[in-house]
Each structure stands twice: as structure tokens, then as C-alpha cells.
Design an enzyme around this catalytic site. Sequence first.
Site, short mmCIF file in Angstrom:
data_model
loop_
_atom_site.label_atom_id
_atom_site.label_comp_id
_atom_site.label_asym_id
_atom_site.label_seq_id
_atom_site.Cartn_x
_atom_site.Cartn_y
_atom_site.Cartn_z
N GLY A 442 0.80 -1.23 0.00
CA GLY A 442 0.00 0.00 0.00
C GLY A 442 0.82 1.27 0.00
O GLY A 442 0.74 2.07 -0.92
N GLU A 494 -0.53 6.00 -0.73
CA GLU A 494 -0.89 6.54 0.58
C GLU A 494 -0.15 7.82 1.01
O GLU A 494 0.10 8.01 2.20
CB GLU A 494 -0.73 5.46 1.68
CG GLU A 494 -1.48 4.17 1.38
CD GLU A 494 -1.33 3.09 2.47
OE1 GLU A 494 -1.06 3.43 3.63
OE2 GLU A 494 -1.48 1.90 2.13
N CYS A 526 7.12 5.63 15.95
CA CYS A 526 6.12 5.97 16.95
C CYS A 526 4.76 6.02 16.26
O CYS A 526 4.69 6.32 15.07
CB CYS A 526 6.40 7.35 17.53
SG CYS A 526 7.99 7.44 18.35
N TRP A 571 -5.53 -0.25 17.35
CA TRP A 571 -4.50 0.79 17.35
C TRP A 571 -5.02 2.14 17.79
O TRP A 571 -4.36 3.16 17.62
CB TRP A 571 -3.81 0.86 15.98
CG TRP A 571 -2.83 -0.27 15.81
CD1 TRP A 571 -2.41 -1.13 16.77
CD2 TRP A 571 -2.15 -0.65 14.61
NE1 TRP A 571 -1.50 -2.04 16.24
CE2 TRP A 571 -1.33 -1.76 14.92
CE3 TRP A 571 -2.15 -0.16 13.31
CZ2 TRP A 571 -0.52 -2.39 13.97
CZ3 TRP A 571 -1.34 -0.78 12.36
CH2 TRP A 571 -0.53 -1.88 12.69
N ASP A 609 -6.74 -3.66 5.45
CA ASP A 609 -5.63 -4.08 6.31
C ASP A 609 -6.12 -4.48 7.69
O ASP A 609 -6.82 -3.71 8.34
CB ASP A 609 -4.63 -2.94 6.46
CG ASP A 609 -3.87 -2.66 5.17
OD1 ASP A 609 -3.61 -3.63 4.43
OD2 ASP A 609 -3.55 -1.49 4.91
N GLU A 675 3.21 -11.30 6.61
CA GLU A 675 4.64 -11.16 6.90
C GLU A 675 5.24 -12.55 6.99
O GLU A 675 4.74 -13.37 7.75
CB GLU A 675 4.79 -10.42 8.23
CG GLU A 675 6.16 -9.94 8.56
CD GLU A 675 7.05 -10.98 9.23
OE1 GLU A 675 8.24 -10.75 9.34
OE2 GLU A 675 6.55 -12.05 9.63
N HIS A 704 11.36 -3.66 7.04
CA HIS A 704 11.86 -2.91 8.19
C HIS A 704 13.36 -2.70 8.12
O HIS A 704 13.92 -1.97 8.92
CB HIS A 704 11.50 -3.63 9.49
CG HIS A 704 10.03 -3.73 9.68
ND1 HIS A 704 9.32 -4.84 9.31
CD2 HIS A 704 9.14 -2.82 10.14
CE1 HIS A 704 8.04 -4.62 9.57
NE2 HIS A 704 7.91 -3.42 10.06
N1 GLN Z 1 -1.41 -0.37 3.74
C1 GLN Z 1 -0.52 -0.14 4.83
C2 GLN Z 1 0.82 0.33 4.31
O1 GLN Z 1 1.25 -0.12 3.32
C3 GLN Z 1 -0.32 -1.37 5.65
C4 GLN Z 1 0.61 -1.14 6.79
C5 GLN Z 1 0.62 -2.21 7.83
O2 GLN Z 1 0.12 -3.28 7.63
N2 GLN Z 1 1.21 -1.96 8.96
O3 GLN Z 1 1.47 1.15 4.91
#
Ligand code: GLN
Length: 764
Positions: A442, A494, A526, A571, A609, A675, A704
Site C-alpha cells: 500500500g 498513501e 512511533c 491501534w 488491512d 509477513e 523494516h
Molecule cells: N497499507 C498499509 C501500508 O502499506 C499497511 C501497513 C501495515 O500493515 N502496517 O502502509
Amino acid sequence: MATTHSLGFPRIGAKRELKLAQEAYWKGLSSRDDLIATGAALRAAHWRVQAGVDLAPVGDFSFYDQMLDMSFTLGNLPERVRGFTGDTLDNYFRVARGRSAPGAGDHAEGCCGGVAAGEMTKWFDTNYHYIVPEFEAKTEFQLDPSRLLAQLAEAKAQGVKAKPVIIGPVTYLALGKAKDGSDKLALLPRLLLVYAELLAVLAAEGVEWVQIDEPILVTELVPGWREAFERAYAALNSGKLKLLLATYFGALKENLPLACSLPVQGIHLDAVNARDEVTALIAACPTDRVVSLGVVNGRNIWKTDLEAVLDWLEPVARALGDRLWLAPSCSLLHVPVDLANETALDPEVRSWLAFAVQKLDEVRVIAAALRQGRGAVAADLAANRAALASRRVSSRVNNPEVKAAVARIDPALGRRQSPFPQRAAKQDLRLHLPRFPTTTIGSFPQTAEIRQTRSQFKAGKIDAATYRAAMHGEIERCVREQEVLGLDVLVHGEPERNDMVEYFGEQLDGYVFSQFGWVQSYGSRCVKPPILFGDISRPKAMTVEWISYAASLTDRPMKGMLTGPVTILNWSFVRDDQPRSVSCRQLALAMREEVLDLEKAGIRVIQIDEAALREGLPLRRSQWQDYLDWAVECFRITANGVDDETQIHTHMCYSEFNDIIASIAAMDADVITIETSRSDMELLDAFDDFKYPNQIGPGVYDIHSPNIPSEEHIVDLMKKAAERIPAERLWVNPDCGLKTRQWSEVIPALTNMVSAAKTLRATV
Ligand code: GLN
Ligand code: ZN
């Protein structure tokens, strides 16, 4: 009577000073000394703020993560970074973040200077991630107390009454991973020697109390681990200092007698989540033991009902006398730092809130009322009472229409028109995707310009048209890049989203936003959880304009991007005045309207998501099914109102699915991206043919880390995936969004990913 203390304080700083310092250092824009100095300044500031409690934590500060700190304290460094001769802090960051090989090294290899990052996973049921300790049968430990000693010296110099905080040996071991499949418990005797040495070192420094965190005690212990507790604490009970065994996030239940039987000098109980256990705990504890009660919620942002706490606490306090300690329920790591900075927040809502600083003040008021009588803090109590009363009756909290819509929810709302095989056939006809279709999760890099544009817009420095044009420019860039890369299902990238939950919260009624309400998620990352304070509704479409614009730029399928109700819930800071399931159903109805609007606008692939679905699982398995049932119901309400031809994707990160696969399958998304890269496709074992019937995109590289995955590596991983799942049902994608990466990393990584997909089409 009633010693007050704090189990831990947020380390990031009220204005995210730590994040800025870390990132500047990593980018080479500031020196090691600058970073060290920022750390020291933050610690000093945080101790000053905590001056109102009798004992302040030392060692809770971290440059990345407290579990990783513990690994370094215990000398438990992964083999791959052991030979490193450079700076210890740099080595620490190598484990935390991984390091690319100079040149084209493979990201998982230790050759040529490349280092794989340590695996990261969620800390209990929070949104904080820790670096998983790695073990092998041959792991040896070696004490390095330097970090703790240095911080202790700072605290002493500042006149702080210090209580060092460490992760307890059983929790440390339980949360780690035996890389060679060996029995972790076999390491306990070796580990305990180092813990004993550490405690001796602290005792020699004149430390009286050490807080030893064993939150694993609030979970169901696997056989063998109860005995581990007994052995561990028998070995650590030296008589040289006192141990406060800290448990939090839940009730002890069947572990209560065990916890009380351990030879420690004090025990901390989360008296917010386990209020019912206070009496049993006191009855089971030896009479010389300190009982620390966490009476202020360290996980939410609501004011405590101080008088209600005093009503039940006063008799307890009389019974316990000096043995009573008071604290927040857990470390305040999980709440923002200081409400005082929230000058822009709606004043009424603001009057209902408490952040870390305010929570410590609540502890102070409670303790003062116990010590000197309620009269001594009458003004504090009156203000608290007035705030709570205004929240209870507020018409902004209660929306009868929303309540009625939730009451009308019917199971048909959550059902697709046809079963997956029929839908998949129709979607094939419409989308014409190749085998091993490629997509992304995304987000694309959130560049400095994007952030700046967003914040200028927010601050009113640019008008809506300018903002829109700038975002359109970013979307266009993103679409063009994806076309050049040759991805099959595109996304808009995004750019308009600061955060995947906050973005939606901002547009839903029932939410408010803080300016500085940041909470650490991992490392320098954060999040600023929105505050769900009232009944939820959607005044108007939230994403349709952006996604439609992106779709208009290309002939390829454009994937609409939404956050699911369960993740939005998990969240957010949520209401404590109604069940989570009710808030979630309200969110599900609002997000369903958005899905249907996207579909109406011609968007035929929609990703919802649910990155945080798993982390909402209660800590105890016995409570899982109830949560999963309403979570899946909510996802289905959101997703399943669409036509067969519309392809629903969902995405989950960091998830282990083995034990919840039936519920994941019951969500009935057409495609799930997950993941997997850090676990070498092991996670896919849960998804084999029988257990998961729909399509799957196992993440092929770890976003990451700045490392660039090689094509061979991706092909290799996908071949492993294809051994478990039929190739026709596999997608190729990174394992999460790319917002934290830079274009210079994303382009080569995705280039390799797309060529890997081509190779796979030709060879598998
Ligand atoms: N669509 C979100 C992105 O790509 C998904 C992020 C996530 O799963 N933490 O940032
Ligand atoms: Zn993700």
C-alpha cells in the site's frame, strides 16, 4: 504508608526527541556523542517529571528496545554480530535494524558486512515490538552491566531514588527463540548465573530494590515453566537486595499461588485488569511482603475514577499498611507523555484524559488521600469527579442512531454472494492477472516533502487546492514508478496518510486527536493512536477521491486501500465505558460504507488491512475464541457487501497464524498478504492447502530493514512457499508497506521482486 513508584516511563520524549536523534545518527547527520547526550537529557528530564513518586525506574530507557538491552546486558548477542570490533552501540543497532552488505549482498547473509536484523515481535498484547532474543543449545551468557551502571550513576547524581528495572530471566527466556530448535529451558542454569552476578553488582552499588519484570506470569505457562520460576527465584534470592516481581497486563489466575510462593520481597499486580485478584493475592502473600498495586491504567488515556479507586483501596490500604505500594498498572511506555502539550485538543474531551505525567499525578493523589485522608486532596478529587460526570452524560459520546444501527446488524451483512472458487473465477476474467501476480502492501516512501506538505496543510499554510495538487503529483509519481517496475496490481501509495489508523480516525465522528500523543511502536517508530471517545459514524467518503484519481492514471488494476475495523480499534485508544466489541461493530459499519463507495467508483480490488488483528488476542487462550468471533464478524461486515467480481485483499503483519488459521480463513478475503520473510517462510506452515483455501501473498522481503533482497533470494523463498501452497494461489509482494523506506531502496528491491516473479512464472 503507601510507597509510590513508577514501573517505567515513555522514553521517546514529549516531542519525540529520541526518534529525531536516532534517525539523525543513523543517517550520519549527527554524532554518536549527540545521540548519547540526547539519551542522557531525556533520562534526566524523565526523572524530574517522576520526582513526585517515591521510587523512579532506572534502566527503562532504551536506544531501541528493552529486550534488546537485556540481551546485551546478558551478553546474548547473535552469532552473526559477535566478531564485530566496532562501537557497541553500532553493534546494538546492527542487531536492531540489520545492515546491508556493501555491494549486492543477500539480506539474510552475514557475509561481506551484511547483517540480518533480529526478529521483531509484539510485546504481549500491546503495539510495542521487541527484538526477539536468539538462543542456541550452545549459547553462553556474559554479563555487561555497563548500561545499567551508567544510568544508575546518572540517577544518583541527580538525587533520584532509583529502582533499577530489568526483564526477569523466565520472561526473557520464554519470549526468546531457540534458533536450532533446542530446549530453551536447558539454558536457565547458565542464564541464572549471569542474573545473579548482575544483582550482586547492583547490590554492591547500594541498590535496595530491583524491579524484575515477569509479565509472562499473566499468561498460561507451558509445562516446565512453573518449575523454571521456582528455580530462578530460589537462585536469585541472595538477601543482598530486594526484588519486586512485576506482573502486568492481566490477571495471574492459576499462576497466583506460584507468584506468591516465590522468594521475592514484593510483587506487583495490575490492579486495573486484575482487581478481582487483589484480595486473593494479599491472602496468599507472606505477611512480610510488599504488595504493589497498579491502580492507574498504564494502557489507556482516560482519567482514573479516583474516588472509585479509593472506595475499594482504602480498606486494602488499612490492612496492608506500609506493605502497600502504588503505581500505574504497567510501564507508561504505552501511553503518551504529557497532556499539558495538547493545547489544540477539544477542551471538553481533554478534561477526560490523562497521559503519563498526569497518571503519575493520579498515583500521587491516591497515595495522598490514603496517607492524609481525602480531605487533603479535596480539590483534586472534586476536579476529577466533575470531569468524569461530564464525560458520562456528554451528547458527543452518545449517538442513538449509531447504537440503533449496531442493534440491527444481521449475519447476512457479512456474507459474500458466492463461495471463493466461483468468485475467483469471475475475478480472473475481470483482472487478467498473470501467475505469481505482483503487488505491494500500500504505502510508498513518505518523503520529507510529503510530510512537509501534509503538515503545512494541517497548519493552514497551504490551501486545499494546493495540497490536493501536491498529493496528486505524488500519486502520479507512484503510479508511474509502479508501471515502470512492471507491478501487476498497483496502489496509490498513501501519501495523504500520516498513519493508517489516524487517517481514518480523523474523518470519522467519535474520534479526537492529540498533537503529541505519540507512543513507541518499535525502535524510532512511533504511532499516535487516535482517541475513540464516542459512538462512531462516517460523515462522508474518506478515500474514494484519491483512489479514483490514481485509477484514472493507469490501465492496470488499482487496489483501494483501507484499514479494517479490528485494526482501527486495536491501534486506537478506545473507550473504557463500553465493550471493545461494540466499538468494533460501529467501526465495521462505517468502513463498510467506504468499501461500497469504492466499489461504486469502479475500484475492483480493495485491500482492508488487518495488521493488528492478532495482537488484539487476549493474553489467555481461554478468551481467544470470543475475541476472534467478533473480530471476524466485524471484518466480514466491512468487506463482504461487495460483488463477486470485486477482489477483497487483507493484509496482516508479524502474524503467527497457526493457532488462529480457522478464523483467518473465516474472514474469507480473496487474497491475504502476510509477513513471512523474516521467518524464512516458516509461517506458511499454517497456511497449507488444507487450512487456508484462498490466495496468499507471503511477504518476500523485510521492509523494516534497508537491505535490498536479491532476486535469487526471493525466488528461493517463493519456491519454498510453492512447496506448501499451490502456485496458482500465490502472490508476490513485500511483507508490509514501504512508507518508512526510501525510493533508492524501494526501486532496486521491487525491481528484483518483479524479476523474481518473472523467473517463477517461467520455472515453477
Ligand atoms: N497499507 C498499509 C501500508 O502499506 C499497511 C501497513 C501495515 O500493515 N502496517 O502502509
Ligand atoms: Zn503490514
